[in-house]
Design an enzyme around this catalytic site. Structure first.
Site, mmCIF file in Angstrom:
data_model
loop_
_atom_site.group_PDB
_atom_site.id
_atom_site.type_symbol
_atom_site.label_atom_id
_atom_site.label_comp_id
_atom_site.label_asym_id
_atom_site.label_seq_id
_atom_site.Cartn_x
_atom_site.Cartn_y
_atom_site.Cartn_z
ATOM 1 N N GLY A 114 1.266 -1.535 0.789
ATOM 2 C CA GLY A 114 0.154 -0.103 0.440
ATOM 3 C C GLY A 114 0.684 1.331 -0.253
ATOM 4 O O GLY A 114 1.149 2.150 -0.959
ATOM 5 N N SER A 210 5.117 -6.126 -2.985
ATOM 6 C CA SER A 210 4.600 -4.003 -3.175
ATOM 7 C C SER A 210 5.370 -3.326 -2.331
ATOM 8 O O SER A 210 6.403 -3.629 -2.019
ATOM 9 C CB SER A 210 3.153 -3.994 -3.861
ATOM 10 O OG SER A 210 2.949 -2.829 -3.867
ATOM 11 N N TYR A 211 4.413 -2.734 -1.601
ATOM 12 C CA TYR A 211 5.164 -1.459 -0.178
ATOM 13 C C TYR A 211 5.773 -3.022 0.866
ATOM 14 O O TYR A 211 6.653 -2.222 1.422
ATOM 15 C CB TYR A 211 4.486 -0.675 0.339
ATOM 16 C CG TYR A 211 4.954 0.798 1.028
ATOM 17 C CD1 TYR A 211 5.739 1.296 0.099
ATOM 18 C CD2 TYR A 211 5.004 0.600 2.246
ATOM 19 C CE1 TYR A 211 6.678 2.423 1.029
ATOM 20 C CE2 TYR A 211 5.450 1.385 2.683
ATOM 21 C CZ TYR A 211 6.062 2.439 1.743
ATOM 22 O OH TYR A 211 6.452 3.451 2.607
ATOM 23 N N ASP A 422 4.635 -5.761 -14.954
ATOM 24 C CA ASP A 422 4.084 -4.934 -13.944
ATOM 25 C C ASP A 422 4.793 -3.978 -14.323
ATOM 26 O O ASP A 422 6.003 -2.595 -14.240
ATOM 27 C CB ASP A 422 4.727 -5.453 -12.865
ATOM 28 C CG ASP A 422 4.235 -4.520 -11.061
ATOM 29 O OD1 ASP A 422 3.284 -3.388 -11.400
ATOM 30 O OD2 ASP A 422 4.480 -4.156 -9.879
ATOM 31 N N HIS A 475 2.123 -7.491 -11.490
ATOM 32 C CA HIS A 475 2.389 -6.702 -9.574
ATOM 33 C C HIS A 475 2.102 -8.317 -8.772
ATOM 34 O O HIS A 475 2.568 -8.089 -8.551
ATOM 35 C CB HIS A 475 1.565 -5.884 -9.469
ATOM 36 C CG HIS A 475 2.117 -4.967 -8.069
ATOM 37 N ND1 HIS A 475 3.246 -4.470 -8.059
ATOM 38 C CD2 HIS A 475 1.935 -4.809 -7.292
ATOM 39 C CE1 HIS A 475 3.201 -3.747 -6.971
ATOM 40 N NE2 HIS A 475 2.327 -4.062 -6.300
#
Lengths: 504, 504
Positions: A114, A210-211, A422, A475
């Protein structure tokens, strides 16, 4: 890199000096939620009582059966673990034990990014969990490629404010950042292992995408570095390694890689590419209006309304994709499932709208009850991502590469993977990050193969770090290319290279 | 570019001087098969007889029904057109008329590349033709996205030695190159229009892919430039434009683009990329051993056994793909077909082995008989590509960009498209080629949309040239992304931009 090394030395020094206090993991930002380890307050008798309570809580957390769930042979648990009793902060977890032989399989914590997104919305319900949600949002079907064929999976909604995880101190949400997230996650783990003592000393891995490229190394850093590790409550956390997918690792590398990637994937014009290269320095202090304007122009007028997280699949346009419903209806029974692992050749059809179904399913009262979730009556709906947290996020270091170096030096297993389609955290950015580590190449770039002899992607093995790409995946690799993601996960857990094929 | 301009002037001068002799279109290479226009030998009465014979031949060429073919409402013709009676050289064509209203639809010649590959094996039977071949290689099913919904399609096996096209002078095969190919193709057209006088003066376009990036402009150049055009046999050829897909246009741009593309698509290592950039000058005179070795290493050890023409689809590994048979069995009846054009949302499943089925089907004696093919009893099997021609190919200019400039200046419609997931003639090479033309941008880079609101790709319109990408499609765009390819074809024929969507 000298600056990072000095900082690392400085940090290590401060660790030693401050001993029992959790310290900031993001450089230069003070910890707002520092405190003492939970166990420092307890004497032996209290601890025994606490253990009893914890075990009772474990049984209370056991999931009977989720609404719409097919029968399965493995156990599941979910519920809350308090990370700050004073503030009233508790994190929600969902443990999915391995399909077979759970006691002898490792434990893997999965974190989504996020910041502010739920590991249950994405990881558990869409990517690597055992159940996927039908477009009707009321029935679950089995994911033949669930990673719980290989490990016990612990999904955590982190930090408080994400999904069902909550705080009774609303100002917490204004002060959340990387450092407090790592600290709360480490507190969660300490308490969770007390509730699940059967998992103590179990080989333990932290994975995420991701984050979570920030979360995972930062949490590993806390677990690995705290000076009380060897004698206190962390000593039974047998952290063996980390697995990072399409991970944000370094702002400069990720941003530069993203623009190169966009241009070379025919997403933006040559003129815009040149302009961005000229005006964007990829440093928060030097972002110019020209840079922002060009980035905005590229996204508004050049790339088009695609799913930037998966460049070559359809975008979800109307909230549901009726085309795939009939295919998803092919639910498998439990017994069939066991036989079908491993390696079905045909993956289920990709549904670009699947992330919407979670928002319906997990807001159903019967689902929340079955999950022991939302027991305090949160005043807002469960959402896949918290826009509040995202908007108010505090500390976020420009780079976590220095932590990767530290973990490599500590001989932890460090794997990085990247779905190569991605457009948000593109493979090119990750390559720039890894190049900057200046690691020694152990096995040069090679293609790897699925059991059906199709190329799964490529890999390069450095001393201390393995990098794997997944060909054509976006992703969310385990969602988009389920089969290759499972092969990758198996290889990671075994510590072996992804499968090579001898050239004939 | 000055060198090219001078050469163009020189060529124009030579054209004028030599008047009735076909001239080389590739610079510096003499024509081996030069001759006079066929009609220069005939007086009026002979011409009338020739016309009668031609019309009789047209009727003889009419296809009754192909083995395994579903019923359709349009007419088809196929057979041979002699291009050199003395040498015994004849080219095989297949005309597929438009599904509806054929007399009012344009004529489009389609050419595949290689050099040495058949427009029937690829274009007609796999990509844009009305019939696709079942994996059983005995039945045909309708292609709902056939380009004959929009135009009359003329597929040509060019030059002699390709597919059913033959020569009785075997030394011809040792001397084939770009120049003789264009000359023979122009002779074919002149004779073909005599056989099909109803197509004289019909709007005429030439389209093709891959190495047809050479054939198409070169043929257009011959048709457009010959000084007898206005008063002689070419005068009724109403050439309006050309359409080039994933086309080889310029050796330097294509090669440099390919390596950039490979690296930025995570196909090769950083180290190999740097080495190739250093050692490869992309000029035949300056190819070094280091360059060859690095290119060989990349392909043998880094990229893996993928379909380089379509990076993200499975590769055909065992000659047939049983998985897709059941889907292909859904054959459509003729009446359904009409209703289903235009724009089905769901394309048929992609079958990576489809190009193998043609090699079985077109070698069936009943198929050859129905097609009026192989009437002279060729001594070798029909193959999709001629390795002999490929190996012995003579003249091939480094660039055809100067011809594009010429055609643009002549106000022909020039469109170039590129499936952006092709690793052989990648979009990046085409962009480098077009950038080098230094054309004025009329409509800057924009996304284009399918009727279902998915992004079909991007486009940029220059003064005189339109470039369109097809998102996620490989080398054979009409095979890999049937729906978007048809939208593109419609836009090309209409001379309108590919569809834009207003941002909401």
């Amino acid at each position: 890199m000298a600056r990072l090394s000095n900082l690392m030395l400085l940090l290590l020094l401060v660790w030693v000096v401050s001993a029992f206090t959790l310290l900031p993991i993001s450089r230069g930002i003070s910890v707002r939620t520092a405190g003492k380890w939970p166990y420092d307050h307890h004497d032996q008798s209290e601890r025994t009582n606490a253990e009893k309570t914890a075990l009772q809580q474990q049984m209370a957390d056991k999931i009977d059966r989720l609404p719409g769930q097919p029968p399965v042979g493995f156990d599941q648990y979910s519920g809350y673990v308090t990370v700050d009793a004073f503030a009233g902060r508790a994190l929600f977890y969902w443990l999915v034990e391995a399909w077979t032989d759970a006691p002898n399989k490792p434990l893997v914590l999965w974190l989504n990014g996020g910041p502010g997104c739920s590991s249950i919305a994405y990881g558990a319900a869409e990517e690597l969990g055992p159940f996927l949600i039908d477009p009707d949002a009321s029935t679950l079907y089995l994911n033949s490629y669930s990673w719980n064929s290989e490990a016990n999976l612990l999904f955590l909604e982190s930090p408080a404010g994400v999904g069902f995880s909550y705080t009774n101190t609303s100002s917490d949400l204004n002060n959340t950042g990387d450092a407090s997230t790592a600290i709360d996650a480490s507190r969660f783990l300490i308490n969770w292992f007390e509730r699940f003592p059967q998992y103590k000393n179990r080989p333990f891995y932290i994975a995420g995408e991701s984050y979570a490229g920030h979360y995972v190394p930062q949490l590993a850093h806390v677990l690995h570095n705290h000076p009380v590790t060897k004698k206190h409550s962390l000593s039974h956390i047998n952290l063996k390694g980390i697995l990072l997918g399409n991970a944000e690792l370094d702002n400069y590398a990720d941003s530069a890689g993203q623009i190169d990637y966009w241009y070379h994937h025919a997403m933006i014009s040559y003129e815009t590419y040149l302009g961005i290269k000229k005006h964007c320095k990829w440093n928060h202090e030097y972002y110019t209006d020209d840079c922002y304007n060009l980035l905005g122009y590229a996204q508004a007028y050049e790339i088009g309304n695609i799913d930037l997280y998966s460049l070559y699949t359809p975008k979800c346009l109307n909230g549901s994709n009726s085309r795939v419903i009939s295919r998803h209806k092919r639910r498998l029974k439990g017994n069939e499932f066991v036989n079908q692992i491993p390696n079905q050749l045909e993956e289920p059809a990709y549904d670009p709208c699947s992330e919407n179904y979670a928002e319906v399913y997990f807001n159903r009262p019967d689902v929340q009850k079955a999950l022991h979730a939302n027991t305090t009556g949160i005043s807002y709906r469960w959402t896949a991502c918290s826009s509040t947290l995202f908007a108010l996020w505090q500390d976020t270091p420009d780079s976590v590469l220095w932590i990767l170096k530290e973990l490599i030096a500590a001989k932890l297993r460090v794997w990085v993977y990247s779905g190569d389609a991605d457009g948000v955290v593109p493979v090119q950015g990750t390559r720039y990050s890894l190049n900057s580590l200046n690691l020694t190449i152990k096995s040069p770039w090679f293609p790897w193969y699925m059991p059906n002899q199709q190329v799964g992607g490529r890999s390069v093995e450095y001393e201390g770090l393995t990098f794997v790409t997944i060909r054509g995946a976006g992703h969310e690799v385990p969602l988009l290319h389920r089969g290759p993601s499972l092969v990758l996960f198996r290889s990671f857990l075994s510590g072996q290279s992804v499968p090579r094929q001898k050239r004939t």
